[in-house]
Design a protein around this motif. Sequence first.
Motif, short mmCIF file in Angstrom:
data_model
loop_
_atom_site.label_atom_id
_atom_site.label_comp_id
_atom_site.label_asym_id
_atom_site.label_seq_id
_atom_site.Cartn_x
_atom_site.Cartn_y
_atom_site.Cartn_z
N LEU A 151 -21.59 5.93 34.71
CA LEU A 151 -22.37 6.88 35.49
C LEU A 151 -23.18 6.18 36.57
O LEU A 151 -23.30 6.68 37.70
N VAL A 152 -23.73 5.02 36.25
CA VAL A 152 -24.49 4.25 37.24
C VAL A 152 -23.58 3.84 38.40
O VAL A 152 -23.96 3.93 39.57
N CYS A 153 -22.37 3.40 38.08
CA CYS A 153 -21.41 3.02 39.12
C CYS A 153 -21.07 4.23 39.99
O CYS A 153 -20.98 4.12 41.22
N MET A 154 -20.86 5.38 39.37
CA MET A 154 -20.58 6.59 40.14
C MET A 154 -21.75 6.94 41.05
O MET A 154 -21.56 7.32 42.21
N ALA A 155 -22.95 6.81 40.52
CA ALA A 155 -24.15 7.14 41.29
C ALA A 155 -24.26 6.26 42.53
O ALA A 155 -24.59 6.73 43.63
N LEU A 156 -23.99 4.97 42.37
CA LEU A 156 -24.04 4.06 43.52
C LEU A 156 -22.93 4.38 44.51
O LEU A 156 -23.14 4.35 45.73
N ASN A 157 -21.74 4.68 44.01
CA ASN A 157 -20.63 5.05 44.89
C ASN A 157 -20.95 6.29 45.72
O ASN A 157 -20.56 6.40 46.88
N GLU A 158 -21.66 7.22 45.10
CA GLU A 158 -22.01 8.48 45.76
C GLU A 158 -23.29 8.37 46.59
O GLU A 158 -23.68 9.33 47.25
N GLN A 159 -23.96 7.22 46.50
CA GLN A 159 -25.26 7.03 47.13
C GLN A 159 -26.27 8.07 46.62
O GLN A 159 -27.08 8.61 47.38
#
Length: 216
Positions: A151-159
Amino acid sequence: EKVRVLGSRRQPSLDHVVNYTSNEALGPRDELTAAVRKELAPALKDLLAHGLFSPSQTMSLVLAPISCLLPHQPAPQALHPWDLFVKYYHSKNGRAFVESPARQLSQSFSLPVGGAAVTVTPKQSLLWAIHSVLKEHGRYKRGPDTKFKALVCMALNEQRLVSWLNLLCKSGTLVDHYQAWSYMAQTGFEGALRILGRTSHLKFSLPVDLAVQQLE
């Protein structure tokens, strides 16, 4: 800070495209991915876990004066920060939102819902992300740490790391899971959000399914 510095070095020249099913593997030289998964995510998890407790623990405190008269109860398990996101997902009827025919069509073919262009809100994108992690990682019975990292990786990808965390911080029912002395209750997570905000302008393309790839 390490993630911000490494991310600054790897800014793409083309527009960023979020990829929820990246086939990239974590190589020995991928410092950015390692920094996010092994340093940023665990540190964020520990901060969110500070003073976090389950409702059953509250009940045990209420009944403490007469605990000697009650049957023995096993000690409740601690609540993992990932569980907060799952609770948010359920409280917002996330599954019904994501699985509606219109939403599925929109997600699959990048079509606007109702025929009109709409802006995806932080709440909507968070519900999609949680649903994706539950679906992809749940079938392999991956643990909460793995799901939280995804989820953290997704959040960073999505800014959207700050905006997603901010939704959690503003949810009264979730904040009630924190002790009065916790970092969340004392500060509203403002300091952490301010620091994490330094990465909001960076464009990431992190693999989010490394744990799943190993099992496929």
